[in-house]
Design an enzyme around this catalytic site. Structure first.
Site, mmCIF file in Angstrom:
data_model
loop_
_atom_site.group_PDB
_atom_site.id
_atom_site.type_symbol
_atom_site.label_atom_id
_atom_site.label_comp_id
_atom_site.label_asym_id
_atom_site.label_seq_id
_atom_site.Cartn_x
_atom_site.Cartn_y
_atom_site.Cartn_z
ATOM 1 N NE ARG A 54 -4.112 -1.739 0.552
ATOM 2 C CZ ARG A 54 -4.254 -3.017 -0.233
ATOM 3 N NH1 ARG A 54 -3.355 -3.304 -0.929
ATOM 4 N NH2 ARG A 54 -5.362 -3.694 0.031
ATOM 5 C CD GLU A 55 1.689 2.681 -3.533
ATOM 6 O OE1 GLU A 55 0.369 2.380 -3.813
ATOM 7 O OE2 GLU A 55 2.351 1.674 -3.920
ATOM 8 C CD GLU A 118 -3.322 26.430 13.429
ATOM 9 O OE1 GLU A 118 -3.847 26.965 12.667
ATOM 10 O OE2 GLU A 118 -2.159 25.949 13.504
ATOM 11 C CD GLU A 122 -7.094 27.901 10.984
ATOM 12 O OE1 GLU A 122 -8.471 27.646 11.011
ATOM 13 O OE2 GLU A 122 -6.372 27.236 10.301
ATOM 14 N N GLY A 141 -7.157 3.705 5.359
ATOM 15 C CA GLY A 141 -6.542 2.949 4.220
ATOM 16 C C GLY A 141 -5.592 3.464 3.420
ATOM 17 C CD GLU A 145 -4.817 14.678 9.205
ATOM 18 O OE1 GLU A 145 -4.632 15.793 9.181
ATOM 19 O OE2 GLU A 145 -5.429 14.270 8.295
ATOM 20 C CD GLU A 168 1.904 28.167 7.969
ATOM 21 O OE1 GLU A 168 0.512 27.974 7.925
ATOM 22 O OE2 GLU A 168 2.512 28.190 9.084
ATOM 23 C CD GLU A 170 -2.390 29.445 7.718
ATOM 24 O OE1 GLU A 170 -2.815 28.413 7.809
ATOM 25 O OE2 GLU A 170 -2.506 30.495 8.497
#
EC number: 3.6.1.13
Length: 217
Positions: A54-55, A118, A122, A141, A145, A168, A170
Site C-alpha cells: 500500500r502507498e 490555531e 485563524e 486505508g 492522520e 503560509e 493563508e
C-alpha cells in the site's frame, strides 16, 4: 457501559501484534511524506495474509476546534480555499469550504496547545474551557492522520475579519453562524468536509451539556 465494553472486547480480537511491517520505502518528501509499505496480517478465518503493498500519505496529527458561544448559541466557522476540493474533475462546487478551526500538530506539540494557537491565528479568538471531544482516524486505508477534536467556549463578538499567516499564504475568513443554521447547512450538504460534519454533529448532541458545564465554571 460495562455491557458495551464487554461487547467490544468480544468483537475485536486483533491488535498491533497481529500485523507485521515487512518493509517501507519513501517515495516522496515534501509538505507531506509518501511511503510504500509492505505488510502481512492475521486473517479472521485463521492463518496469515499474503504480502500486502500500500502507498501511505504520512500527515501525522491535527487538532480541530468547535468554537462555540453558549450565550449566543453560535459557532465559529472559517472559510478558505482547498486544493483538494478544486482538483476534483467532476465537482462544480466552490473549493472555498466552510470548516472548523484546525491545524497540524508539529513534533513536540500537544494537540490542545495547537487548538488554542490555531483559534487565535485563524479566527483571532481566545478559547476557554477547552474540552476534548474525541479523536478519529482520517481515511486510514491510505492516510496516516489522527485528528483530535476539541470544543471550546468563545465570545463570538471577537470573531470577525480575515486571518491567517502571510508566510503560509493563508487567507481565512471568519463567520459567526447560529448553531442550528450550521447544523442545517451540514444536513443539506453545504458543509461537506469530514471533520466539520463530525464536529457539528457532536455539537448538536452535546451543546446543552456544554452550556450547563461551562455555566458552572
Amino acid at each position: 457501559m460495562q455491557f458495551w465494553r464487554k461487547q467490544m472486547s468480544e468483537i475485536q480480537h486483533f491488535s498491533q501484534q497481529d500485523i507485521e511491517i515487512l518493509g517501507e520505502q519513501t517515495l516522496y518528501e515534501g509538505f507531506f511524506t509518501l511511503k510504500r509499505i509492505q505488510f502481512k496480517h492475521k486473517l479472521f478465518a485463521g492463518g496469515q495474509s499474503g504480502v500486502v503493498t500500500r502507498e501511505l500519505l504520512i500527515k501525522g496529527a491535527a487538532s480541530a476546534v468547535i468554537a462555540y458561544d453558549p450565550k449566543e448559541d453560535s459557532v465559529i466557522l472559517v472559510e478558505q480555499v482547498r486544493i483538494g476540493a478544486a482538483y476534483h474533475p467532476e465537482s462544480h462546487r466552490s473549493p472555498w469550504l466552510l470548516e472548523l478551526i484546525a491545524g497540524m500538530v508539529e513534533k513536540g506539540e500537544k494537540p490542545e496547545d495547537v487548538a488554542l494557537r490555531e483559534s487565535e491565528e485563524e479566527a483571532g479568538i481566545q478559547v476557554k474551557n477547552l474540552t476534548h471531544c474525541l479523536s478519529v482516524w482520517d481515511s486510514p486505508g491510505g492516510i496516516v492522520e489522527r485528528i483530535h477534536l476539541f470544543a471550546g467556549e468563545v465570545d463570538s463578538a471577537q470573531a470577525k475579519g480575515i486571518h491567517g499567516l502571510a508566510e503560509e499564504n493563508e487567507d481565512i475568513k471568519v463567520h459567526v453562524v447560529k448553531r442550528e443554521q450550521a447544523y442545517q447547512w451540514m444536513c443539506e450538504g453545504k458543509i461537506d468536509n469530514g471533520i466539520a460534519v463530525i464536529g457539528l454533529q457532536w455539537l448538536q448532541l452535546n451543546y446543552a451539556q456544554l452550556q450547563q458545564s461551562w455555566k458552572r465554571s
